[in-house]
Motif scaffolding. Structure first.
Motif, short mmCIF file in Angstrom:
data_model
loop_
_atom_site.label_atom_id
_atom_site.label_comp_id
_atom_site.label_asym_id
_atom_site.label_seq_id
_atom_site.Cartn_x
_atom_site.Cartn_y
_atom_site.Cartn_z
N ASN A 195 35.61 -17.59 42.94
CA ASN A 195 34.54 -17.25 41.91
C ASN A 195 33.39 -17.98 42.24
N GLY A 196 32.55 -16.94 42.66
CA GLY A 196 31.62 -16.77 43.03
C GLY A 196 30.94 -16.96 44.73
N THR A 197 30.61 -18.27 44.57
CA THR A 197 30.92 -18.93 46.43
C THR A 197 31.90 -19.51 46.32
N HIS A 198 33.00 -19.82 45.88
CA HIS A 198 34.12 -20.70 46.06
C HIS A 198 35.31 -19.84 46.38
N PHE A 199 36.78 -20.12 47.09
CA PHE A 199 37.32 -19.65 48.15
C PHE A 199 38.50 -19.87 47.90
N GLY A 200 39.89 -19.65 47.68
CA GLY A 200 41.20 -20.38 47.88
C GLY A 200 41.61 -21.17 47.10
N ILE A 201 42.63 -22.14 47.47
CA ILE A 201 43.64 -22.96 46.75
C ILE A 201 42.62 -24.10 46.06
N GLY A 202 41.68 -24.72 46.86
CA GLY A 202 40.58 -25.80 46.98
C GLY A 202 39.45 -25.51 46.04
N GLN A 203 38.87 -23.97 46.42
CA GLN A 203 37.58 -23.48 45.98
C GLN A 203 37.11 -24.08 46.33
N LEU A 204 36.46 -23.55 48.01
CA LEU A 204 35.60 -24.55 48.24
C LEU A 204 34.92 -23.19 48.60
N THR A 205 33.99 -23.97 48.48
CA THR A 205 32.65 -23.04 49.27
C THR A 205 32.70 -22.92 50.83
N ALA A 206 32.20 -21.27 51.27
CA ALA A 206 32.31 -21.12 52.27
C ALA A 206 31.75 -21.89 54.16
N GLY A 207 30.28 -22.97 53.45
CA GLY A 207 30.25 -23.93 54.29
C GLY A 207 30.97 -25.22 53.99
N ASN A 208 32.28 -25.38 53.19
CA ASN A 208 33.14 -26.02 53.54
C ASN A 208 34.05 -26.11 54.10
N VAL A 209 34.67 -24.15 53.70
CA VAL A 209 35.96 -23.52 54.68
C VAL A 209 35.23 -24.08 56.18
N GLN A 210 34.47 -23.87 56.43
CA GLN A 210 33.58 -23.62 58.23
C GLN A 210 33.81 -25.11 58.57
N LYS A 211 33.80 -25.66 57.37
CA LYS A 211 33.78 -27.45 57.63
C LYS A 211 35.03 -28.35 57.83
N TYR A 212 36.09 -28.15 57.10
CA TYR A 212 37.38 -28.66 56.77
C TYR A 212 38.87 -27.68 57.12
N ALA A 213 38.42 -26.28 57.58
CA ALA A 213 40.26 -25.61 57.69
C ALA A 213 39.56 -25.79 59.39
N SER A 214 41.21 -25.66 59.19
CA SER A 214 41.61 -25.66 61.19
C SER A 214 41.19 -24.14 61.49
N ASP A 215 41.73 -23.34 60.76
CA ASP A 215 40.62 -21.90 60.86
C ASP A 215 40.47 -21.46 60.08
N PRO A 216 39.38 -21.05 59.84
CA PRO A 216 39.21 -20.79 58.59
C PRO A 216 38.70 -19.03 57.90
N THR A 217 39.05 -18.77 59.75
CA THR A 217 39.33 -16.73 59.21
C THR A 217 41.26 -16.55 57.88
N ALA A 218 41.31 -17.94 58.92
CA ALA A 218 43.10 -17.43 58.26
C ALA A 218 42.89 -18.43 56.67
N TYR A 219 41.71 -19.30 56.70
CA TYR A 219 41.26 -19.62 55.05
C TYR A 219 41.26 -19.11 54.61
N MET A 220 40.52 -17.75 54.97
CA MET A 220 39.20 -16.96 54.24
C MET A 220 41.24 -15.80 53.15
N ASN A 221 41.88 -15.98 54.74
CA ASN A 221 42.90 -14.77 54.50
C ASN A 221 44.00 -15.42 53.34
N GLY A 222 43.77 -16.37 53.61
CA GLY A 222 45.00 -16.67 52.41
C GLY A 222 46.29 -17.84 52.97
N ASP A 223 45.83 -17.93 54.16
CA ASP A 223 46.92 -19.07 54.82
C ASP A 223 47.04 -20.56 54.03
N SER A 224 48.44 -20.52 52.99
CA SER A 224 48.68 -21.48 52.26
C SER A 224 48.34 -22.90 53.44
#
Length: 131
Positions: free
Chosen positions: A71-100
């Motif tokens: 939704n615009g700048t929010h992604f995935g099941i938690g609708q995190l921003t790219a900055g929050n993906v970088q901060k909270y995901a153990s593997d940001p690339t996997a997050y953006m590629n849909g790794d549940s």
């Protein structure tokens, strides 16, 4: 029944996924698998049934249990921003590629850091229709 198959307790449908109060009908295999993975992760964190239900409610409302939701700048099941993906995901690339698994963990980390508890995140969602 409300959007996304959320059980509202009013129609007595007997096909309810009792783990989270969501109807099994209408969910794709991917969505059902995500709920099962969410349940396993929640158990590993010692979450109560109510906390699991609250967390599933948030994810259902934010993304419909779809790892590819955006939704615009929010992604995935938690609708995190790219900055929050970088901060909270153990593997940001996997997050953006849909790794549940990565999305579940990142969403949990975000909730705990921002709100301190699942209950507080749900209360915020109820008040603002976002978290």
């Amino acid at each position: 029944r409300q959007e996304l198959g959320l059980y509202d307790g009013t129609n007595g449908n007997s096909h309810i996924n009792n783990k989270f109060g969501y109807y099994n009908e209408g969910l794709t295999n991917q969505q059902t698998q995500l709920l099962n993975s969410l349940d396993v992760y929640a158990d590993s964190k010692g979450l109560t049934q109510q906390q699991k239900s609250d967390w599933a409610y948030i994810i259902g409302r934010e993304s419909g249990f779809k790892t590819g939701a955006s939704n615009g700048t929010h992604f995935g099941i938690g609708q995190l921003t790219a900055g929050n993906v970088q901060k909270y995901a153990s593997d940001p690339t996997a997050y953006m590629n849909g790794d549940s698994a990565v999305q579940i963990e990142a969403t949990y980390n975000y909730i705990m850091d921002r709100y301190g508890s699942i209950e507080a995140a749900r209360a915020h969602w109820n008040s603002h229709n976002w978290y």
